[in-house]
Design a protein around this motif. Structure first.
Motif, mmCIF file in Angstrom:
data_model
loop_
_atom_site.group_PDB
_atom_site.id
_atom_site.type_symbol
_atom_site.label_atom_id
_atom_site.label_comp_id
_atom_site.label_asym_id
_atom_site.label_seq_id
_atom_site.Cartn_x
_atom_site.Cartn_y
_atom_site.Cartn_z
ATOM 1 N N GLU A 157 22.788 34.375 41.159
ATOM 2 C CA GLU A 157 22.003 33.384 42.169
ATOM 3 C C GLU A 157 22.179 32.207 41.959
ATOM 4 O OE1 GLU A 157 18.354 35.379 42.567
ATOM 5 O OE2 GLU A 157 17.764 34.811 40.571
ATOM 6 N N GLY A 158 22.477 31.204 42.963
ATOM 7 C CA GLY A 158 22.804 29.837 42.813
ATOM 8 C C GLY A 158 23.271 29.095 43.605
ATOM 9 N N ASN A 159 24.074 28.143 43.550
ATOM 10 C CA ASN A 159 24.841 27.255 44.705
ATOM 11 C C ASN A 159 26.108 27.994 45.043
ATOM 12 O OD1 ASN A 159 27.608 25.617 44.849
ATOM 13 N ND2 ASN A 159 25.749 24.401 45.398
ATOM 14 N N LYS A 160 26.281 28.430 46.260
ATOM 15 C CA LYS A 160 27.147 29.294 46.876
ATOM 16 C C LYS A 160 28.691 28.907 46.280
ATOM 17 C CE LYS A 160 28.868 31.505 51.159
ATOM 18 N NZ LYS A 160 28.641 31.607 52.546
ATOM 19 N N VAL A 161 28.986 27.657 46.255
ATOM 20 C CA VAL A 161 30.395 27.291 45.663
ATOM 21 C C VAL A 161 30.501 27.727 44.385
ATOM 22 C CG1 VAL A 161 31.883 25.518 45.119
ATOM 23 C CG2 VAL A 161 30.675 25.489 47.704
ATOM 24 N N ARG A 162 29.339 27.450 43.586
ATOM 25 C CA ARG A 162 29.514 28.016 42.003
ATOM 26 C C ARG A 162 29.492 29.485 41.774
ATOM 27 N NH1 ARG A 162 26.474 23.077 39.915
ATOM 28 N NH2 ARG A 162 28.123 21.758 39.652
ATOM 29 N N ILE A 163 28.741 30.024 42.528
ATOM 30 C CA ILE A 163 28.663 31.602 42.503
ATOM 31 C C ILE A 163 29.772 32.163 43.118
ATOM 32 C CG2 ILE A 163 27.771 33.684 43.712
ATOM 33 C CD1 ILE A 163 25.808 32.276 41.577
ATOM 34 N N GLU A 164 30.556 31.649 44.034
ATOM 35 C CA GLU A 164 31.738 32.277 44.321
ATOM 36 C C GLU A 164 33.012 31.852 43.395
ATOM 37 O OE1 GLU A 164 31.936 30.242 48.431
ATOM 38 O OE2 GLU A 164 31.342 32.133 49.447
ATOM 39 N N GLU A 165 32.773 30.557 42.781
ATOM 40 C CA GLU A 165 34.037 30.442 41.644
ATOM 41 C C GLU A 165 33.761 31.496 40.424
ATOM 42 O OE1 GLU A 165 33.173 26.284 40.955
ATOM 43 O OE2 GLU A 165 34.417 25.563 42.669
ATOM 44 N N LEU A 166 32.542 31.546 40.445
ATOM 45 C CA LEU A 166 32.344 32.400 39.216
ATOM 46 C C LEU A 166 32.787 33.977 39.521
ATOM 47 C CD1 LEU A 166 31.243 33.184 36.323
ATOM 48 C CD2 LEU A 166 28.787 33.105 37.306
ATOM 49 N N TYR A 167 32.319 34.265 40.728
ATOM 50 C CA TYR A 167 32.826 35.778 41.027
ATOM 51 C C TYR A 167 34.352 35.748 41.048
ATOM 52 C CZ TYR A 167 33.031 40.036 43.699
ATOM 53 O OH TYR A 167 33.435 41.306 43.975
ATOM 54 N N SER A 168 35.111 34.732 41.402
ATOM 55 C CA SER A 168 36.469 34.776 41.367
ATOM 56 C C SER A 168 36.980 35.152 39.839
ATOM 57 C CB SER A 168 37.160 33.594 41.784
ATOM 58 O OG SER A 168 36.870 33.485 43.337
ATOM 59 N N LYS A 169 36.224 34.458 39.048
ATOM 60 C CA LYS A 169 36.844 34.522 37.329
ATOM 61 C C LYS A 169 36.447 35.910 37.101
ATOM 62 C CE LYS A 169 36.072 29.413 36.399
ATOM 63 N NZ LYS A 169 35.029 28.596 35.665
ATOM 64 N N ILE A 170 35.282 36.302 37.475
ATOM 65 C CA ILE A 170 34.791 37.942 37.124
ATOM 66 C C ILE A 170 35.822 38.788 37.584
ATOM 67 C CG2 ILE A 170 33.026 39.322 37.468
ATOM 68 C CD1 ILE A 170 31.067 37.152 37.446
ATOM 69 N N LYS A 171 36.403 38.745 38.674
ATOM 70 C CA LYS A 171 37.298 39.471 39.246
ATOM 71 C C LYS A 171 38.483 39.780 38.718
ATOM 72 C CE LYS A 171 37.052 38.272 43.438
ATOM 73 N NZ LYS A 171 37.357 38.055 44.888
ATOM 74 N N MET A 172 38.881 38.439 37.714
ATOM 75 C CA MET A 172 40.063 38.381 37.052
ATOM 76 C C MET A 172 40.015 38.864 35.584
ATOM 77 S SD MET A 172 42.077 37.688 39.359
ATOM 78 C CE MET A 172 43.535 37.523 38.675
ATOM 79 N N ASP A 173 38.955 39.172 34.983
ATOM 80 C CA ASP A 173 38.359 39.501 33.734
ATOM 81 C C ASP A 173 39.065 40.655 33.273
ATOM 82 O OD1 ASP A 173 37.349 40.109 31.286
ATOM 83 O OD2 ASP A 173 35.644 38.748 31.795
ATOM 84 N N PRO A 174 40.023 40.955 32.273
ATOM 85 C CA PRO A 174 40.555 41.911 32.019
ATOM 86 C C PRO A 174 39.673 43.191 31.292
ATOM 87 C CG PRO A 174 41.111 40.475 30.621
ATOM 88 C CD PRO A 174 40.412 39.681 31.534
ATOM 89 N N ARG A 175 38.393 42.762 31.055
ATOM 90 C CA ARG A 175 37.409 43.506 30.392
ATOM 91 C C ARG A 175 36.842 44.585 31.306
ATOM 92 N NH1 ARG A 175 34.534 38.688 27.252
ATOM 93 N NH2 ARG A 175 34.787 37.708 29.464
ATOM 94 N N HIS A 176 36.944 44.454 32.586
ATOM 95 C CA HIS A 176 36.582 45.613 33.497
ATOM 96 C C HIS A 176 37.541 45.650 34.659
ATOM 97 C CE1 HIS A 176 34.098 42.364 35.829
ATOM 98 N NE2 HIS A 176 35.010 41.825 35.494
ATOM 99 N N LYS A 177 37.392 46.629 35.582
ATOM 100 C CA LYS A 177 38.166 47.109 36.757
ATOM 101 C C LYS A 177 37.412 47.465 37.635
ATOM 102 C CE LYS A 177 38.925 51.542 34.739
ATOM 103 N NZ LYS A 177 39.956 52.605 34.236
#
Length: 143
Positions: free
Chosen positions: A51-71
């Motif tokens: 939770e937080g600023n929408k742009v920052r959350i969306e940027e973070l979520y984009s990074k999370i989706k690319m993280d190879p530690r999960h699928k």
């Protein structure tokens, strides 16, 4: 303000030291970006609310989706919000090592998660979905 919650599956079992390193970096970045939330890692699965600023959350979520530690990263709820569910939690996490925890401690961990799910008053729909997912995850029979 904005919130989202997602689930994913770890690609490999995450050891305690690796999780601590991940959390240390996440907490520092989240503090810098005014992001709060909660991460649950249980039996090889992640569920996280941010939770937080929408742009920052969306940027973070984009990074999370690319993280190879999960699928299988799957967003299951997002909302515009006026109040945080975790206002003082840069990134809450409770460590549990499935291999080095006795049955009593493991059951207590599960009970604590269920109790939190029952006692925390969700401030929005996404928070309700997050706690519902946590509750269903810990009461599922082992895979």
């Amino acid at each position: 303000m904005y919130t989202l919650t997602y689930e994913s599956v770890a690609t490999n079992k995450i050891k305690g030291a690796e999780m601590e390193e991940l959390l240390e970096k996440a907490r520092a970045n989240n503090q810098r970006d005014a992001i709060t939330g909660c991460l649950i890692y249980y039996k090889g699965r992640f569920v996280q609310l941010l939770e937080g600023n929408k742009v920052r959350i969306e940027e973070l979520y984009s990074k999370i989706k690319m993280d190879p530690r999960h699928k299988n990263v799957t967003l299951f709820s997002d909302d515009e919000i006026s109040k945080r569910t975790f206002p003082n939690w840069g990134m809450a996490y409770y460590p549990i090592d499935e291999n080095n925890t006795n049955k009593y401690e493991y059951e207590q961990f599960k009970r604590n998660l269920i109790l939190m799910a029952d006692l925390i008053e969700p401030t929005n729909v996404t928070s309700k979905h997050f706690w519902k997912k946590i509750k269903s995850m810990v009461v599922e029979p082992p895979m």
